[in-house]
Motif scaffolding. Structure first.
Motif, PDB file in Angstrom:
ATOM      1  N   LYS A 411       0.796  -1.233   0.000  1.00  0.00           N
ATOM      2  CA  LYS A 411       0.000   0.000   0.000  1.00  0.00           C
ATOM      3  C   LYS A 411       0.826   1.278   0.000  1.00  0.00           C
ATOM      4  O   LYS A 411       0.266   2.352  -0.149  1.00  0.00           O
ATOM      5  CB  LYS A 411      -0.942   0.020   1.213  1.00  0.00           C
ATOM      6  CG  LYS A 411      -1.909  -1.152   1.286  1.00  0.00           C
ATOM      7  CD  LYS A 411      -2.787  -1.091   2.537  1.00  0.00           C
ATOM      8  CE  LYS A 411      -3.685  -2.314   2.629  1.00  0.00           C
ATOM      9  NZ  LYS A 411      -4.572  -2.266   3.816  1.00  0.00           N
ATOM     10  N   ARG A 412       2.157   1.163   0.192  1.00  0.00           N
ATOM     11  CA  ARG A 412       2.993   2.362   0.226  1.00  0.00           C
ATOM     12  C   ARG A 412       4.295   2.098  -0.517  1.00  0.00           C
ATOM     13  O   ARG A 412       4.830   0.987  -0.463  1.00  0.00           O
ATOM     14  CB  ARG A 412       3.294   2.788   1.665  1.00  0.00           C
ATOM     15  CG  ARG A 412       2.085   3.191   2.473  1.00  0.00           C
ATOM     16  CD  ARG A 412       2.471   3.803   3.809  1.00  0.00           C
ATOM     17  NE  ARG A 412       3.263   2.911   4.639  1.00  0.00           N
ATOM     18  CZ  ARG A 412       3.607   3.184   5.898  1.00  0.00           C
ATOM     19  NH1 ARG A 412       3.216   4.320   6.464  1.00  0.00           N
ATOM     20  NH2 ARG A 412       4.336   2.332   6.601  1.00  0.00           N
ATOM     21  N   LEU A 430      -1.654 -11.067   4.914  1.00  0.00           N
ATOM     22  CA  LEU A 430      -2.979 -11.661   5.048  1.00  0.00           C
ATOM     23  C   LEU A 430      -3.345 -11.820   6.522  1.00  0.00           C
ATOM     24  O   LEU A 430      -4.504 -11.625   6.914  1.00  0.00           O
ATOM     25  CB  LEU A 430      -3.025 -13.020   4.347  1.00  0.00           C
ATOM     26  CG  LEU A 430      -2.948 -13.014   2.816  1.00  0.00           C
ATOM     27  CD1 LEU A 430      -2.963 -14.448   2.285  1.00  0.00           C
ATOM     28  CD2 LEU A 430      -4.087 -12.213   2.196  1.00  0.00           C
ATOM     29  N   ASP A 431      -2.359 -12.157   7.358  1.00  0.00           N
ATOM     30  CA  ASP A 431      -2.601 -12.367   8.787  1.00  0.00           C
ATOM     31  C   ASP A 431      -2.763 -11.057   9.549  1.00  0.00           C
ATOM     32  O   ASP A 431      -3.584 -10.957  10.465  1.00  0.00           O
ATOM     33  CB  ASP A 431      -1.437 -13.142   9.419  1.00  0.00           C
ATOM     34  CG  ASP A 431      -1.414 -14.606   8.994  1.00  0.00           C
ATOM     35  OD1 ASP A 431      -2.479 -15.145   8.667  1.00  0.00           O
ATOM     36  OD2 ASP A 431      -0.315 -15.206   8.992  1.00  0.00           O
ATOM     37  N   GLY A 435      -4.230  -2.502   7.854  1.00  0.00           N
ATOM     38  CA  GLY A 435      -3.294  -1.384   7.947  1.00  0.00           C
ATOM     39  C   GLY A 435      -2.427  -1.353   6.715  1.00  0.00           C
ATOM     40  O   GLY A 435      -2.748  -1.974   5.699  1.00  0.00           O
ATOM     41  N   PHE A 436      -1.316  -0.627   6.778  1.00  0.00           N
ATOM     42  CA  PHE A 436      -0.448  -0.498   5.616  1.00  0.00           C
ATOM     43  C   PHE A 436       0.161  -1.834   5.202  1.00  0.00           C
ATOM     44  O   PHE A 436       0.496  -2.028   4.041  1.00  0.00           O
ATOM     45  CB  PHE A 436       0.660   0.515   5.897  1.00  0.00           C
ATOM     46  CG  PHE A 436       0.157   1.901   6.124  1.00  0.00           C
ATOM     47  CD1 PHE A 436      -0.589   2.557   5.165  1.00  0.00           C
ATOM     48  CD2 PHE A 436       0.417   2.557   7.319  1.00  0.00           C
ATOM     49  CE1 PHE A 436      -1.064   3.839   5.369  1.00  0.00           C
ATOM     50  CE2 PHE A 436      -0.054   3.845   7.537  1.00  0.00           C
ATOM     51  CZ  PHE A 436      -0.810   4.485   6.563  1.00  0.00           C
ATOM     52  N   LYS A 437       0.294  -2.745   6.158  1.00  0.00           N
ATOM     53  CA  LYS A 437       0.860  -4.061   5.853  1.00  0.00           C
ATOM     54  C   LYS A 437      -0.087  -5.180   6.292  1.00  0.00           C
ATOM     55  O   LYS A 437       0.365  -6.250   6.705  1.00  0.00           O
ATOM     56  CB  LYS A 437       2.212  -4.234   6.548  1.00  0.00           C
ATOM     57  CG  LYS A 437       3.319  -3.331   6.021  1.00  0.00           C
ATOM     58  CD  LYS A 437       3.798  -3.735   4.634  1.00  0.00           C
ATOM     59  CE  LYS A 437       4.558  -5.031   4.669  1.00  0.00           C
ATOM     60  NZ  LYS A 437       5.141  -5.364   3.336  1.00  0.00           N
ATOM     61  N   GLY A 438      -1.381  -4.955   6.176  1.00  0.00           N
ATOM     62  CA  GLY A 438      -2.277  -5.998   6.634  1.00  0.00           C
ATOM     63  C   GLY A 438      -3.669  -5.940   6.045  1.00  0.00           C
ATOM     64  O   GLY A 438      -4.175  -4.863   5.706  1.00  0.00           O
ATOM     65  N   PHE A 439      -4.290  -7.161   5.931  1.00  0.00           N
ATOM     66  CA  PHE A 439      -5.651  -7.284   5.406  1.00  0.00           C
ATOM     67  C   PHE A 439      -6.593  -8.041   6.335  1.00  0.00           C
ATOM     68  O   PHE A 439      -7.799  -8.078   6.097  1.00  0.00           O
ATOM     69  CB  PHE A 439      -5.616  -7.991   4.043  1.00  0.00           C
ATOM     70  CG  PHE A 439      -4.817  -7.266   3.005  1.00  0.00           C
ATOM     71  CD1 PHE A 439      -5.337  -6.156   2.357  1.00  0.00           C
ATOM     72  CD2 PHE A 439      -3.523  -7.669   2.688  1.00  0.00           C
ATOM     73  CE1 PHE A 439      -4.600  -5.475   1.409  1.00  0.00           C
ATOM     74  CE2 PHE A 439      -2.785  -6.996   1.740  1.00  0.00           C
ATOM     75  CZ  PHE A 439      -3.322  -5.891   1.093  1.00  0.00           C
ATOM     76  N   ALA A 440      -6.058  -8.660   7.392  1.00  0.00           N
ATOM     77  CA  ALA A 440      -6.872  -9.356   8.398  1.00  0.00           C
ATOM     78  C   ALA A 440      -7.796 -10.390   7.765  1.00  0.00           C
ATOM     79  O   ALA A 440      -8.994 -10.419   8.034  1.00  0.00           O
ATOM     80  CB  ALA A 440      -7.665  -8.346   9.219  1.00  0.00           C
ATOM     81  N   ALA A 585      -4.350  -4.785  -2.970  1.00  0.00           N
ATOM     82  CA  ALA A 585      -2.898  -4.873  -2.839  1.00  0.00           C
ATOM     83  C   ALA A 585      -2.264  -4.418  -4.148  1.00  0.00           C
ATOM     84  O   ALA A 585      -2.667  -4.871  -5.227  1.00  0.00           O
ATOM     85  CB  ALA A 585      -2.469  -6.300  -2.515  1.00  0.00           C
ATOM     86  N   ASN A 586      -1.299  -3.531  -4.045  1.00  0.00           N
ATOM     87  CA  ASN A 586      -0.628  -3.000  -5.230  1.00  0.00           C
ATOM     88  C   ASN A 586       0.871  -2.961  -4.966  1.00  0.00           C
ATOM     89  O   ASN A 586       1.313  -2.350  -3.990  1.00  0.00           O
ATOM     90  CB  ASN A 586      -1.139  -1.588  -5.551  1.00  0.00           C
ATOM     91  CG  ASN A 586      -2.633  -1.541  -5.742  1.00  0.00           C
ATOM     92  OD1 ASN A 586      -3.145  -1.907  -6.785  1.00  0.00           O
ATOM     93  ND2 ASN A 586      -3.370  -1.099  -4.716  1.00  0.00           N
ATOM     94  N   TYR A 587       1.624  -3.613  -5.846  1.00  0.00           N
ATOM     95  CA  TYR A 587       3.075  -3.708  -5.646  1.00  0.00           C
ATOM     96  C   TYR A 587       3.817  -2.991  -6.771  1.00  0.00           C
ATOM     97  O   TYR A 587       3.497  -3.167  -7.958  1.00  0.00           O
ATOM     98  CB  TYR A 587       3.519  -5.170  -5.590  1.00  0.00           C
ATOM     99  CG  TYR A 587       3.165  -5.840  -4.286  1.00  0.00           C
ATOM    100  CD1 TYR A 587       4.017  -5.733  -3.188  1.00  0.00           C
ATOM    101  CD2 TYR A 587       1.981  -6.552  -4.140  1.00  0.00           C
ATOM    102  CE1 TYR A 587       3.703  -6.335  -1.975  1.00  0.00           C
ATOM    103  CE2 TYR A 587       1.646  -7.151  -2.928  1.00  0.00           C
ATOM    104  CZ  TYR A 587       2.520  -7.037  -1.854  1.00  0.00           C
ATOM    105  OH  TYR A 587       2.195  -7.622  -0.655  1.00  0.00           O
TER     106      TYR A 587
END
Length: 933
Positions: A411-412, A430-431, A435-440, A585-587
């Protein structure tokens, strides 16, 4: 500190500790001249208003700026040609005979030359010169100087609103009985139309032509407006659609490095409304789209085989963001710089906004006349220079041999992930909580596979599936080596019998038309086409959210099953909701890796251990089997990227666009506004301006429109992408009779303030604490407790006569330079933003639109103060401009008897003047009108 650095290191030098608040941004010197006010310590140039001021603070049309001033006439010397005669005259820095100049970084020397050349002891003084010469000391004292750029460059998404304001300012000048031609560029202005194209058609041999046809169909009105501007305003040149991206055209065609005007030679410098104007720094041209001064980087050596310039810049972005170089100059030097190609330098310089700097500057080391001038004026870098010859403040080191293939996301742009750790990082995302590093995503659903029909053939999708793979214009297409590298990956994949799944939307949108020529010359385009990477546009498409629609079956599979689908793109920004509404998600990745992930169809893969696909004879193929060596790429580039391709392309680019040439425009100095237009509308804040400024007023019992967290970007604040069918913007367009197929995008309609205000906080991924963290562009109308779209809630507050404020966390307004991110809130009725910290470019924009920026005290924020956004806020700001001071403390009280103190982020007396006038544009109009009368 040991300065005898080993070959292969990158040395990064940063400024002293941050001041309590950033220094000022732009100064205007009425009646008819303009300077950038730059502080030598952590300053920030606000491009949008800097550009407007540069365009407007002119005298009658056609008047030229004086070529010389006389305060330093004694150091105006001749530059001889080798065979006799002279190139011209120049203001000689060595002639000052001051040993301190030898220690100045090259970027600071350009500032020094500018103030010397423009020194008249009125607008620019000898004291300004002394401040720069004494940079080692003044950089720690926030000394302000005046800097004048040589030219301006705009792109259409920000250029159209700029020219709309200029046209409206001409009307206002005429209304006040003044000369409307006062509103005219004084220096050269180039507008490149590059953000209007959308990837509607992909994976097709005629994608380029079809997308351009659709581009003109949607944007005919705004294109006509810009074409009118090119004839109505002097000193303005328009590059038609299909010319390439603004920073590529700037690099390949517009840059001069050294100007020679009326026999006076001086360095090229440019400001631009595209924040990636910094790409021009690779040529040794001072140019920026964001603000700052003083971080300085030194780089040495080469990258190991298989590592691209993209991997280097993603590593540097992560490193510099973590260290903190926001709003500073970055300068590269050392013997290793000579080994970096211009395209590699351009890739690194282009990403300066992502690592937070104003510039990523490479001193000049090429071309005869340019070299002669820069050598004579001590601005030419020598490969044998010792690192002790220039003074920097502190040091970091990056060992270039440690740089490895990487991506950034999800995301950043500064969340770098080493390629060999990507699979593990993806599962962690995924876990992790949202947030910026999470999708829950619950563990039991992480391996869920959704089967569906794609154009009458079986297909499947799961978390991590790549649905969009785009080789974009923003960063990497400046670099033929990575485009050639992607072509070679495609060639080898084709030879192995690999294919991209048909439901992956693939596209190639280079920033330069020249890319078509060398891809054609090498036949690599044919192999790219086999994988679906057909040429789709020459412009900023996917990277700005103009990625077009996904197939309906793919969209349905994502939305109906809440799939975290993925876009992989070779761009520079991947903020939530920017690339495509459905790719959560964008990389960011190099072009060769974009092709690789398209072939794999997922980011849930370990390229080292798992095959990228199955080829001919059911043989497993690994990434290493199709990855070209650095030597292979270099050989193709050397034999196929030829000088004549550049010259021939730019010789024809202005006259071979038939659709552009056929546009008919009005011949008038004042624009004939069409009240029924949904693209170009006269802005309300430039109507009925009285000569007396309104002055400040206290904000009493304001409601909180949104309560936001950290890292709210300009994409959150002013969404540029697709217009959803149920949004306030869509309802407005329906009322205006616009068919849904012709909605275009928020970014494409920023010349209409009715769309700007409806696009404010319209990002579908925004998280507003008033909504109990429910994601989406809605808020709570506090008095009634009802849920509304942000626009509708703001209009209800306005109809009730209430002011509004916004509460936010740290880094509010990061991301792209975008004045609509200040215009939109202003039009909503927002009077102040209260946050932990601002991204500098956005803070200046808020000031320019009359919104008060306030910062919580260190260690405090809304949560620590117990603020939930349901309070009413009174900001106890004096109502007399003479009682307000830059950086003063301001008390804020609430209706539930809370009280706290904030820092007023009006940072200079000039910004106080803007505030007193209700914004920078009314200030300019009153200054010009008052000067004439």
């Amino acid at each position: 500190m040991d300065v005898n650095h080993v070959h292969g290191c990158c040395h990064i030098h940063t400024a002293p500790p941050a001041a309590p608040w950033p220094p000022p941004l732009v100064s205007f010197y009425p009646p008819d001249r303009f300077c950038h006010s730059r502080r030598l310590h952590r300053s920030a140039v606000r491009l949008r208003y800097a550009v407007r001021a540069q365009l407007t603070n002119a005298t009658a049309a056609g008047r030229k700026e004086p070529a010389t001033n006389h305060a330093f006439q004694n150091i105006l010397v001749s530059l001889p040609m080798p065979g006799g005669g002279e190139y011209g005259k120049f203001y000689s820095l060595p002639s000052l005979n001051d040993p301190r100049i030898e220690k100045l970084p090259y970027s600071i020397r350009i500032l020094l030359e500018s103030v010397i050349r423009n020194c008249d002891n009125l607008q620019v003084t000898k004291n300004d010169v002394e401040k720069i010469i004494d940079w080692e000391n003044t950089s720690q004292k926030m000394a302000e100087i005046a800097f004048k750029p040589t030219r301006c460059i705009l792109m259409d998404n920000t250029g159209v609103p700029t020219v709309v304001d200029l046209a409206a300012m001409r009307d206002m000048m005429a209304h006040l009985g003044c000369d409307p031609y006062k509103i005219n560029p004084l220096i050269p202005v180039d507008v490149v139309i590059d953000h209007a194209v959308r990837v509607d058609v992909a994976r097709s041999h005629d994608a380029l032509d079809k997308n351009m046809e659709l581009e003109f169909s949607r944007n005919k009105e705004r294109f006509g407006f810009l074409k009118w501007a090119s004839s109505a305003f002097h000193n303005m040149q328009i590059f038609p659609p299909g010319s390439g991206t603004v920073h590529q055209v700037n690099l390949e065609y517009l840059a001069r490095v050294v100007f020679n005007t009326d026999g006076i030679m001086y360095p090229d410098s440019v400001i631009g409304t595209d924040s990636h104007t910094t790409m021009i720094n690779s040529l040794g041209v001072a140019g920026w789209g964001v603000g700052g001064i003083e971080a300085v980087v030194a780089m040495l050596g080469q990258l190991r085989d298989g590592v691209t310039a993209t991997d280097l810049v993603l590593t540097m972005t992560e490193m510099l963001r973590n260290h903190g170089v926001v709003g500073k100059f970055v300068e590269f030097y050392g013997v290793g710089v000579g080994e970096l190609s211009l395209p590699a330098r351009a890739t690194i310089a282009n990403m300066a906004p992502e690592y937070g700097a104003t510039m990523g500057f490479f001193p000049v080391d090429h071309v005869s006349m340019i070299e002669a001038y820069l050598r004579a004026n001590n601005m030419f870098v020598e490969s044998h220079e010792q690192l002790t010859e220039r003074v920097y403040s502190s040091y970091l080191e990056l060992e270039l041999t440690d740089v490895e293939p990487s991506v950034s996301g999800p995301k950043r742009p500064h969340d770098r992930v080493p390629l060999n750790n990507m699979k593990a990082d993806w599962h962690a995302c995924l876990d992790n909580k949202v947030g910026f590093k999470g999708f829950a995503i619950p563990r039991e659903y992480q391996d869920k596979v959704v089967k569906y029909d794609f154009q009458r053939q079986p297909a499947e999708i799961k978390h991590g599936s790549v649905v969009l793979a785009a080789i974009c214009s923003s960063t990497n297409t400046s670099n033929p080596s990575v485009i050639v590298g992607a072509g070679l990956v495609a060639k080898k994949a084709y030879e192995f019998g690999l294919k991209v799944k048909p439901w992956v939307k693939t596209s190639l949108t280079p920033g330069s038309v020249v890319a078509r020529e060398y891809l054609k010359h090498t036949h690599l385009q044919n192999y790219s086409n086999h994988l679906g990477f057909h040429l789709a546009a020459f412009g900023c498409a996917t990277c700005v959210g103009n990625s077009g629609e996904l197939d309906q079956s793919v969209s349905a599979a994502i939305t109906e099953n809440d799939i975290v689908s993925v876009a992989v793109l070779s761009a520079n920004r991947n903020f939530e909701g920017r690339v495509h509404p459905l790719t959560r998600a964008n990389y960011l990745a190099s072009p060769p890796l974009v092709v690789a992930y398209a072939l794999a169809g997922t980011v849930d893969i370990d390229f080292e251990k798992e095959p990228i696909g199955v080829g001919k004879d059911s043989k497993e193929v690994y990434l290493r089997d199709i990855w070209p060596t650095t030597k292979e790429i270099e050989q193709v580039v050397k034999s196929s990227v030829l000088p004549h391709m550049f010259t021939e392309t730019y010789e024809s680019i202005m006259k071979c666009n038939q659709r552009w040439n056929e546009l008919r425009i009005p011949e008038a100095a004042l624009y004939p506004w069409d009240p029924s237009s949904t693209y170009i509308r006269k802005p309300p804040y430039l109507e009925c301006i009285a000569m007396s400024p309104p002055g400040p007023r206290m904000i009493k019992d304001a409601y909180c429109l949104l309560n936001l967290g950290d890292s709210i970007t300009t994409d959150h604040i002013s969404y540029s992408g697709k217009i959803p069918v149920d949004s306030p913007a869509a309802k407005y367009l329906h009322v205006c009779g616009v068919d849904q197929k012709k909605f275009s995008s928020y970014g494409g309609r920023r010349g209409n303030n009715e769309m700007v205000v409806r696009g404010a906080f319209a990002n579908m991924r925004i998280v507003n604490k008033l909504m109990n963290r429910k994601i989406g562009p809605k808020t709570i109308h506090v008095p009634s407790g009802e849920e509304f779209y942000v626009f509708d809630a703001a209009m209800k507050y306005k109809s009730e006569g209430h002011d509004m404020v916004i509460i936010a966390g740290a880094e509010y307004g990061s991301g792209s330079s975008c004045d609509s991110a200040a215009k939109g809130p202003m039009l909503l009725g927002v009077k102040a933003v209260i946050c932990k910290s601002f991204e500098r470019i956005h803070r200046s924009n808020l000031v320019g639109m009359g919104i008060i920026p306030l910062c919580f005290k260190d260690g405090e924020d809304a949560d620590s103060l117990g603020l939930n956004g349901h309070e009413r806020f009174t900001i106890h700001l004096p109502t007399s401009i003479g009682e307000i001071h830059p950086g003063q403390h301001v008390t804020i009280t609430t209706d539930n008897r809370k009280s706290f103190t904030c820092t007023l982020r009006l940072d200079t007396e000039l910004e106080l003047a803007y505030f007193n006038h209700g914004g920078v544009l009314p200030y300019i109009i009153r200054s010009l009108a008052g000067a004439q009368k």
